[in-house]
Design a protein around this motif. Structure first.
Motif, short mmCIF file in Angstrom:
data_model
loop_
_atom_site.label_atom_id
_atom_site.label_comp_id
_atom_site.label_asym_id
_atom_site.label_seq_id
_atom_site.Cartn_x
_atom_site.Cartn_y
_atom_site.Cartn_z
N PHE A 69 49.26 -26.84 9.77
CA PHE A 69 49.44 -25.56 10.46
C PHE A 69 49.02 -25.66 11.91
CE2 PHE A 69 49.62 -22.02 7.09
CZ PHE A 69 50.49 -22.77 6.32
N LYS A 70 47.88 -26.32 12.10
CA LYS A 70 47.32 -26.43 13.46
C LYS A 70 48.31 -27.18 14.35
CE LYS A 70 42.82 -27.55 15.08
NZ LYS A 70 41.60 -28.28 14.80
N LEU A 71 48.86 -28.26 13.79
CA LEU A 71 49.81 -29.07 14.56
C LEU A 71 51.06 -28.26 14.91
CD1 LEU A 71 50.59 -31.92 15.56
CD2 LEU A 71 51.56 -32.36 13.32
N LEU A 72 51.56 -27.50 13.93
CA LEU A 72 52.80 -26.75 14.16
C LEU A 72 52.60 -25.59 15.13
CD1 LEU A 72 54.19 -26.72 10.52
CD2 LEU A 72 55.16 -27.94 12.47
N LYS A 73 51.36 -25.06 15.17
CA LYS A 73 51.12 -23.90 16.02
C LYS A 73 50.65 -24.29 17.42
CE LYS A 73 49.77 -20.50 12.56
NZ LYS A 73 48.61 -19.73 12.11
N LEU A 126 57.59 -35.98 13.70
CA LEU A 126 57.75 -34.54 13.97
C LEU A 126 58.08 -34.34 15.44
CD1 LEU A 126 57.43 -31.63 12.85
CD2 LEU A 126 55.07 -31.70 13.63
N GLY A 127 57.36 -35.06 16.31
CA GLY A 127 57.57 -34.93 17.75
C GLY A 127 58.99 -35.29 18.14
N ILE A 128 59.52 -36.36 17.55
CA ILE A 128 60.89 -36.78 17.92
C ILE A 128 61.90 -35.75 17.44
CG2 ILE A 128 62.65 -38.57 17.61
CD1 ILE A 128 60.24 -40.52 17.12
N ALA A 129 61.71 -35.27 16.20
CA ALA A 129 62.65 -34.27 15.66
C ALA A 129 62.64 -33.02 16.54
CB ALA A 129 62.27 -33.92 14.23
N LEU A 130 61.45 -32.60 16.95
CA LEU A 130 61.37 -31.39 17.77
C LEU A 130 61.98 -31.63 19.14
CD1 LEU A 130 57.78 -30.16 16.82
CD2 LEU A 130 59.97 -29.26 16.02
N ALA A 131 61.74 -32.84 19.68
CA ALA A 131 62.31 -33.17 20.99
C ALA A 131 63.83 -33.14 20.94
CB ALA A 131 61.83 -34.54 21.43
N LYS A 171 55.81 -42.41 25.47
CA LYS A 171 56.82 -41.60 24.80
C LYS A 171 57.39 -40.61 25.79
CE LYS A 171 53.91 -41.40 20.92
NZ LYS A 171 52.96 -40.53 20.28
N GLY A 172 58.68 -40.48 25.81
CA GLY A 172 59.29 -39.50 26.69
C GLY A 172 60.54 -38.93 26.04
N ILE A 173 60.91 -37.75 26.48
CA ILE A 173 62.12 -37.12 25.97
C ILE A 173 62.90 -36.57 27.16
CG2 ILE A 173 61.18 -36.49 23.73
CD1 ILE A 173 60.69 -33.70 24.82
N LEU A 201 60.69 -35.47 30.26
CA LEU A 201 59.31 -35.01 30.10
C LEU A 201 58.53 -36.19 29.51
CD1 LEU A 201 56.98 -32.93 29.72
CD2 LEU A 201 58.02 -32.31 27.54
N ILE A 202 57.46 -36.57 30.19
CA ILE A 202 56.64 -37.68 29.68
C ILE A 202 55.62 -37.11 28.71
CG2 ILE A 202 55.21 -39.67 30.34
CD1 ILE A 202 58.10 -39.57 31.59
N LEU A 203 55.77 -37.48 27.44
CA LEU A 203 54.84 -36.94 26.45
C LEU A 203 53.53 -37.72 26.49
CD1 LEU A 203 57.33 -36.52 23.47
CD2 LEU A 203 56.44 -34.74 24.96
N VAL A 204 53.63 -39.03 26.53
CA VAL A 204 52.44 -39.88 26.61
C VAL A 204 52.76 -41.09 27.46
CG1 VAL A 204 50.71 -41.22 25.33
CG2 VAL A 204 51.84 -39.31 24.21
N HIS A 205 51.91 -41.42 28.40
CA HIS A 205 52.00 -42.70 29.09
C HIS A 205 50.59 -43.07 29.51
CE1 HIS A 205 53.90 -46.03 31.01
NE2 HIS A 205 53.32 -45.76 32.15
N PRO A 206 50.14 -44.28 29.15
CA PRO A 206 48.74 -44.61 29.38
C PRO A 206 48.36 -44.59 30.86
CG PRO A 206 49.82 -46.27 28.03
CD PRO A 206 50.88 -45.34 28.49
#
Ligand SMILES: Nc1nc2c(ncn2[C@@H]2O[C@H](COP(=O)(O)OP(=O)(O)OP(=O)(O)O)[C@@H](O)[C@H]2O)c(=O)[nH]1
Length: 623
Positions: free
Chosen positions: A351-355, A318-323, A599-601, A530-535
């Protein structure tokens, strides 16, 4: 024959619900099958004693907050661009007015690449007023005559009640051959075993599943996939609709289940091309390539209702599609074997995830054909996410999914780029006996014609080579030309007789472009990321694998503007250098990188057109 709201709502099979004790423990909701077009092998619902019919409203778990969607029930105001037109009425226009209306319809058809939706009885501001039966009939006749002038067909698909009478939604679709066909590409994603392949099998073959993997056998490409039941590669399925909105793949009562892709495409005015992407994490790179390289118009996310939450790779996909700014719709699968309680947990988590603040989408549970049409009007904006509660075994909501697919609009930007120089991004290459080298890919701009002279590249030195297009095929059908938004297979030969073009001269990530484009390859480019996640922290020297359209190559961060390090949530302008060879990129293209948990976009903002790699400036590492 077209399906109307009344047809569906009065169907004896439509979404009647029965509750029964499953395995003596959980309370189950069981759905009867809307069986239109689903004939062979369809298991009949078990209406054993103890089941009692529930209302249609019970389709949605009662605690789902639908307040957010109440305003979606009136249509959004008419947009001057796009393929949707509202008309209060079309009763006996003068010949001059009729010609004006035909010109306007032509414009809407061009905007929709061969199809348009007319709302009759609706004001420009979206208010559904409706018409008397006589005026509605006269308006529909006028519309049909207008469509005939443009070699198109008008089909009433739904009717809705307005303040003054009945309003109708009418599909105007051009006949095949005259305008080619409209192609819409849909990436199918979701966690492993969420039912993606099964969904495609059911949609494209018209046969229901048995819950043990029968339907997915139709879509697997390799023997090991059949053996393991797990998709590993990108397989393509097509669903064709005729100009009057009928499914071309199969017909109720007819044995059309094994029609070839070529036959389906040749008879269709609109073709939905699905890419079934792997759900297992092991195949994430292939899935990423499918989402970036195949440039889908929409993403269909399958979510297993039985998981009680949004699990595994679902968030990732979902994250990649939205990115990538690809509109998403969700099919919550397997509701035939899901308890009400678990279904509620799953939808609540979804719903929670999408909102969530970073996502900010409006989830919209589709319960009626009118809901489908409301979504069709708004989906391109990307802000609404239609959700179907479906079963491939009972067939619940599958008619609604099909209705949605029939009317989901084409992306506007394709039609706008028909006149631009042709640009095909190559995602695969083959050697075909008797034909030679064939490349496949998606045309992102312009029109590609057989016989045309093009440039192919870049090679490892960043050079482009002159080639001639021998033939063009779209979904296995030979065509004279193909336009932006279509996936094609192109047979190529070198322009110079002594220089043969071999398959090894072609790789994924190359482009086939019009000579007027004067293409240049580069080792360097700038992107807003935009860095979505990086440890930890990311510095100059960090080298992720960049995915942008069909390009997939490791690139080193050379510079981070005004920052020393990047952490989760940071945005920055970054300069990248490809590690191995220069690539062809375009400003505005989206990119995704993913490396382990990182993860980054981003979006490409500048191409530096440097054909030589620079020596690394610093050997700092990711710490
Ligand atoms: N009862 C029931 N079973 C379903 C439904 N949809 C799919 N299944 C079953 O779920 C299993 C997994 O389905 P697949 O279609 O292979 O799942 P997938 O998401 O494509 O899996 P990968 O290709 O590995 O990513 C199969 O045994 C299907 O028969 C459904 O609506 N109801």
């Amino acid at each position: 024959m077209a399906t109307t709201v009344q047809d569906i709502m009065t169907s004896p099979n439509f979404e009647e619900h029965f509750s029964e004790k499953a395995n003596g423990t959980a309370e189950c909701v069981k759905y009867k099958v809307p069986v239109k077009g689903l004939v062979k092998g369809a298991p009949q619902p078990d209406a054993s004693s103890g089941m009692k019919p529930l209302s249609h409203e019970a389709d949605v778990p009662t605690n789902i907050d639908l307040d957010d969607f109440s305003n979606m029930l009136s249509l959004p105001p008419e947009d001057d661009t796009g393929c949707h037109e509202y008309k209060r009425k079309l009763v006996s226009p003068t010949p001059e007015r009729f010609q004006e209306l035909v010109s306007q319809m032509k414009y809407r058809l061009v905007e929709g690449q061969g199809e348009a939706l007319y709302e009759i009885g609706v004001e420009d501001d979206g208010e559904v007023r409706g018409l008397s039966p006589e005026d509605l009939q006269k308006s529909l006749t006028t519309l049909s005559n207008m469509a005939k002038e443009l070699k198109a067909v008008a089909t009433t698909i739904t009717e809705r009640r307005g303040t003054l009478g009945t309003a109708a939604t009418v599909l105007i679709r051009q006949l095949p051959y005259d305008a080619g066909h409209l192609e819409i590409r849909i990436a199918t994603v979701g966690n492993v075993d969420s039912g993606k392949s099964t969904l495609l099998g059911v949609l494209t073959k018209g046969v229901l599943d048995n819950g043990r993997g029968a339907a997915r056998l139709n879509v697997f490409r390799h023997k090991h996939e059949v053996d393991s039941g797990r998709t590993s590669s990108i397989s393509q399925q097509v669903l064709g609709f005729s100009s009057s909105g009928e499914i071309v793949n199969y017909a109720p009562g007819n044995e059309f289940h094994n029609r070839s892709m070529g036959d389906i495409v040749a008879d269709s005015s609109k073709v939905l091309a699905f890419f079934d992407l792997a759900g297992h994490e092991r195949y994430l790179k292939t899935t990423l390539f499918g989402l970036t390289g195949h440039v889908p118009d929409y993403t269909m996310l399958a979510v297993d209702s039985n998981r009680g939450g949004v699990i595994g790779m679902t968030r990732e996909h979902l994250g990649i599609a939205l990115a990538l700014k690809v509109p998403v719709f969700v099919v919550v699968t397997k509701i035939d074997i899901c308890s009400e309680h678990v279904l509620e947990q799953t939808t609540t988590a979804l719903f929670k995830l999408l909102k969530r603040p970073g996502v900010k989408k409006l989830p919209f549970v589709i319960r009626t054909p009118e809901d489908v049409m409301t979504c069709v009007h708004s989906i391109s904006s990307g802000s609404i996410v239609p959700i179907f509660l479906a079963s491939c075994v009972s067939g619940a909501s599958m008619d609604l999914v099909r209705l949605f697919l029939n009317h989901v609009p084409a992306r506007k930007e394709w039609a706008m780029s028909y006149q631009d120089p042709a640009r095909l991004h190559i995602d695969d290459s083959f050697t075909v006996q008797g034909v030679g080298t064939v490349v496949t890919g998606t045309l992102l701009a312009g029109t590609l014609s057989a016989g045309g002279q093009m440039l192919l590249g870049p090679d490892n030195l960043g050079q482009f080579k002159e080639v001639q297009v021998k033939s063009v095929r779209n979904k296995r059908v030979v065509v004279k030309s193909s336009h932006a938004g279509q996936t094609v297979a192109v047979a190529l030969k070198s322009k110079h007789p002594r220089d043969t073009l071999k398959r090894r001269d072609v790789r994924k990530g190359m482009v086939l472009v019009d000579r007027s484009l004067n293409p240049a390859a580069t080792f360097f480019f700038e992107a807003e990321v935009l860095i979505l996640v990086h440890p930890t922290t990311m510095r100059v020297g960090y080298t992720p694998v960049i995915h942008s359209v069909t390009v997939r190559q490791a690139a080193r961060i050379e510079n981070i503007e005004e920052q020393d390090v990047l952490r989760t949530g940071d945005r920055a302008k970054v300069t990248f250098q490809f590690l191995y060879r220069p690539e062809f990129l375009t400003v505005g293209s989206h990119l995704v990188f993913r490396e382990g948990r990182t993860k980054g976009i981003g979006t490409i903002t500048n191409i530096l057109s440097e054909l030589r790699p620079r020596k690394p400036t610093r050997s700092s590492q990711d710490v």
